[in-house]
Write a protein that holds these residues in place. Sequence first.
Motif, PDB file in Angstrom:
ATOM      1  N   CYS A 258       0.716  -1.163   0.095  1.00 39.09           N
ATOM      2  CA  CYS A 258      -0.035  -0.042  -0.003  1.00 39.09           C
ATOM      3  C   CYS A 258       0.929   1.377   0.067  1.00 39.09           C
ATOM      4  O   CYS A 258       1.556   1.470   0.813  1.00 39.09           O
ATOM      5  CB  CYS A 258      -1.061  -0.023   1.239  1.00 39.09           C
ATOM      6  SG  CYS A 258      -2.039   1.462   1.372  1.00 39.09           S
TER       7      CYS A 258
ATOM      8  N   GLY B 189      -4.403   2.706  -2.211  1.00 36.99           N
ATOM      9  CA  GLY B 189      -3.747   2.588  -3.556  1.00 36.99           C
ATOM     10  C   GLY B 189      -2.656   1.856  -3.414  1.00 36.99           C
ATOM     11  O   GLY B 189      -1.726   1.685  -2.573  1.00 36.99           O
TER      12      GLY B 189
ATOM     13  N   ILE C 277      -6.714   0.307  -7.174  1.00 33.77           N
ATOM     14  CA  ILE C 277      -7.264   0.963  -6.078  1.00 33.77           C
ATOM     15  C   ILE C 277      -8.326   0.063  -5.302  1.00 33.77           C
ATOM     16  O   ILE C 277      -9.182  -0.426  -5.897  1.00 33.77           O
ATOM     17  CB  ILE C 277      -7.993   2.207  -6.597  1.00 33.77           C
ATOM     18  CG1 ILE C 277      -6.885   3.148  -7.204  1.00 33.77           C
ATOM     19  CG2 ILE C 277      -8.593   3.067  -5.538  1.00 33.77           C
ATOM     20  CD1 ILE C 277      -7.543   4.568  -7.895  1.00 33.77           C
TER      21      ILE C 277
ATOM     22  N   ILE D  47       0.196   2.811  -8.131  1.00 31.49           N
ATOM     23  CA  ILE D  47      -0.436   3.919  -7.517  1.00 31.49           C
ATOM     24  C   ILE D  47       0.626   4.608  -6.527  1.00 31.49           C
ATOM     25  O   ILE D  47       1.305   3.709  -5.826  1.00 31.49           O
ATOM     26  CB  ILE D  47      -1.562   3.659  -6.746  1.00 31.49           C
ATOM     27  CG1 ILE D  47      -2.767   2.854  -7.656  1.00 31.49           C
ATOM     28  CG2 ILE D  47      -2.347   4.807  -6.414  1.00 31.49           C
ATOM     29  CD1 ILE D  47      -3.088   3.399  -8.808  1.00 31.49           C
TER      30      ILE D  47
ATOM     31  N   LEU E  19      -2.791   9.148  -3.455  1.00 34.79           N
ATOM     32  CA  LEU E  19      -4.510   9.441  -3.390  1.00 34.79           C
ATOM     33  C   LEU E  19      -5.000  10.613  -2.728  1.00 34.79           C
ATOM     34  O   LEU E  19      -4.467  11.016  -1.738  1.00 34.79           O
ATOM     35  CB  LEU E  19      -5.567   8.331  -2.898  1.00 34.79           C
ATOM     36  CG  LEU E  19      -5.164   6.689  -3.388  1.00 34.79           C
ATOM     37  CD1 LEU E  19      -5.931   5.911  -2.623  1.00 34.79           C
ATOM     38  CD2 LEU E  19      -5.611   6.666  -4.847  1.00 34.79           C
TER      39      LEU E  19
ATOM     40  N   CYS F 250      -5.887  10.109  -8.205  1.00 36.05           N
ATOM     41  CA  CYS F 250      -4.728   9.227  -7.790  1.00 36.05           C
ATOM     42  C   CYS F 250      -3.481   9.509  -8.904  1.00 36.05           C
ATOM     43  O   CYS F 250      -3.661   9.678 -10.237  1.00 36.05           O
ATOM     44  CB  CYS F 250      -5.242   7.819  -8.034  1.00 36.05           C
ATOM     45  SG  CYS F 250      -5.509   7.153  -9.630  1.00 36.05           S
TER      46      CYS F 250
ATOM     47  N   VAL G 226      -0.215   8.108 -10.845  1.00 38.82           N
ATOM     48  CA  VAL G 226       0.046   6.758 -11.395  1.00 38.82           C
ATOM     49  C   VAL G 226       1.266   6.931 -11.821  1.00 38.82           C
ATOM     50  O   VAL G 226       1.736   7.811 -12.287  1.00 38.82           O
ATOM     51  CB  VAL G 226      -0.907   6.319 -12.347  1.00 38.82           C
ATOM     52  CG1 VAL G 226      -0.699   4.781 -12.825  1.00 38.82           C
ATOM     53  CG2 VAL G 226      -2.426   6.468 -11.853  1.00 38.82           C
TER      54      VAL G 226
END
Length: 593
Positions: free
Chosen positions: A437, A453, A459, A479, A482, A493, A495
Amino acid sequence: MAQEEEYRQDIINRLRERNRRDVLPFKEIIQQNNRLLDNVAQLKSDNLKISVENEQLRTAISTGGGGGKDSTAAQLAIAALEKKLLAQQEELTGLHKRKGENSQLIVDLNIKMEKQQQIIASKEQSLAEQKNTNASLKAENQMLKSSLEELKNLNTTLRDEYTALQLAFSALEDKLRSVQDENRRLLDRLMHYKAKDADKLNEENESFIRKRSDKLKRELEDAVREPNSSFTHHRNSSGSSIHGGAGGDAYDDSDRDTLSGDHNIETGCDAEMYGTPQDPFHTGGGMGSYMKSANPTNIYMKFEAHETESHAVRWAPIERVIATGGADRKVKLWDVGKGSTEPRSVLGGSSAGINSVDFDSTGTYIIGTSNDYGARVWTVADNRLRHTLTGHSGKVMAAKYIQEPVKVVTGSHDRTLKIWDLRSIACIETKFAGSSCNDLVTSDSLGSTIISGHYDKKIRFWDIRTEKQADDILMNAKITSLDLSKDCNYLICSVRDDTIKLLDLRKNQVISTFSNEHFKLSCDWARASFNMNATKIACGSSDGVIYIWNVMGNLECELKGHASAVNAVSWSPNFNALASVGKGKKCLIYTES
């Protein structure tokens, strides 16, 4: 002992067998050779005697000179003897030849016997080695037998423990089901009571509105019956009440005082929140101005936040204070409202670099996550470390308050999310995500929905009330961050494919993508941010530039000032100001020009 006797007897028998095999086939040859040697010796003796007789005859002939008849007989005897001698010599030559052949045969047999002896010696050595190996294998076999017995006993013990644990697990499952049933019943009761409270509050509001309407109607009727001056006086009083109450719903003295007081408090909040016209944080008044506000392009402050790289920055929800976290293991609070470049306080206790910081909604508590697999909670007023949350097996990347200030949720690289109860300082629930995470947000103050994320490009949505996970949303790359709008309807988000996605959570789909040919995310935890009314998005780049887009997808401006990559940005929740930190130790505060 008996076994050694058997080995000895076996060796003797083998030696006898070898003697029989190697000697008996040549015994006849040896005996014949011996007979030939005896014949040779006998023939040598006979030859010697004949030679002596021949000499004697020669001597007699040469000295005697007898008659012719005797001389002829002697010559015939000599010829016979010479013929016999020649035959004996030929026989002797043949015997010598056979002797040589037999000698060569004996030599060959000796060589063969030596080879056989060498083979026997190697066999005996191999036999000794095999005996040693056999002894070691017997010892190992015995040891393995004892180990097998121990393992059997251990297996029996483990089976018994497994059975006991299964029984305990079954009991705990029954208990869990009963607790879950009770929890559902309590939730149903709570929702029922909340519905009743809402109905009651609605009834009270309706009653209050009816009373005010009746009162207003009576006052208007009284004003119609009274003289004009009195009517004018009441109308002015009503106008004052309307202005003081920002809506004109109450006309008696107590209601007017209450509404006037609310107005004063509201005005005070506006003054503190939006600042005076001379304040660099002044927005020009109200929400409408934010919709049309300029971008914060002016560098209001620039200071060195940490001794090494800075990783995180966050505005306090009420005061003009920002918190920063860096690789120097410290969380620092900065009073931006006073323009001070010295930290208001330094929060210690972490043994590794800080990855994220966040305040609760009142600004009373601050939580920081760290690479030492832990998270820590401090109080802002006295800078005291209140709680240390340890339990993750990987670095903790993000933390948010839920049901504040009672619980927090943390996300880690150990592929789990943990919910902590700050009253007992214990983990009360672990959610297994299956992937590291990098960031998380919560949908409301109750934290009923957690959005995380992850490294696997997904997500994930978690409903802590039902302990169920909603459908995932898959992105094109992992990710990094967020951020959620205040109305919880929109999510951005960042990326790792160097884009920022805008999602409509009501539809659970991407509605816009933000990118630029020069925009490159600086790291796996690069943070993007909404502005206060979610009309603009900001994110830092590896080239030291901060890019600002509006939600329509248009790039509005590029903020420069950093000399190296920007790791995190945070937009103030109360005014149009943007804070940023990066790899160059500096923290920059941008405001409107």
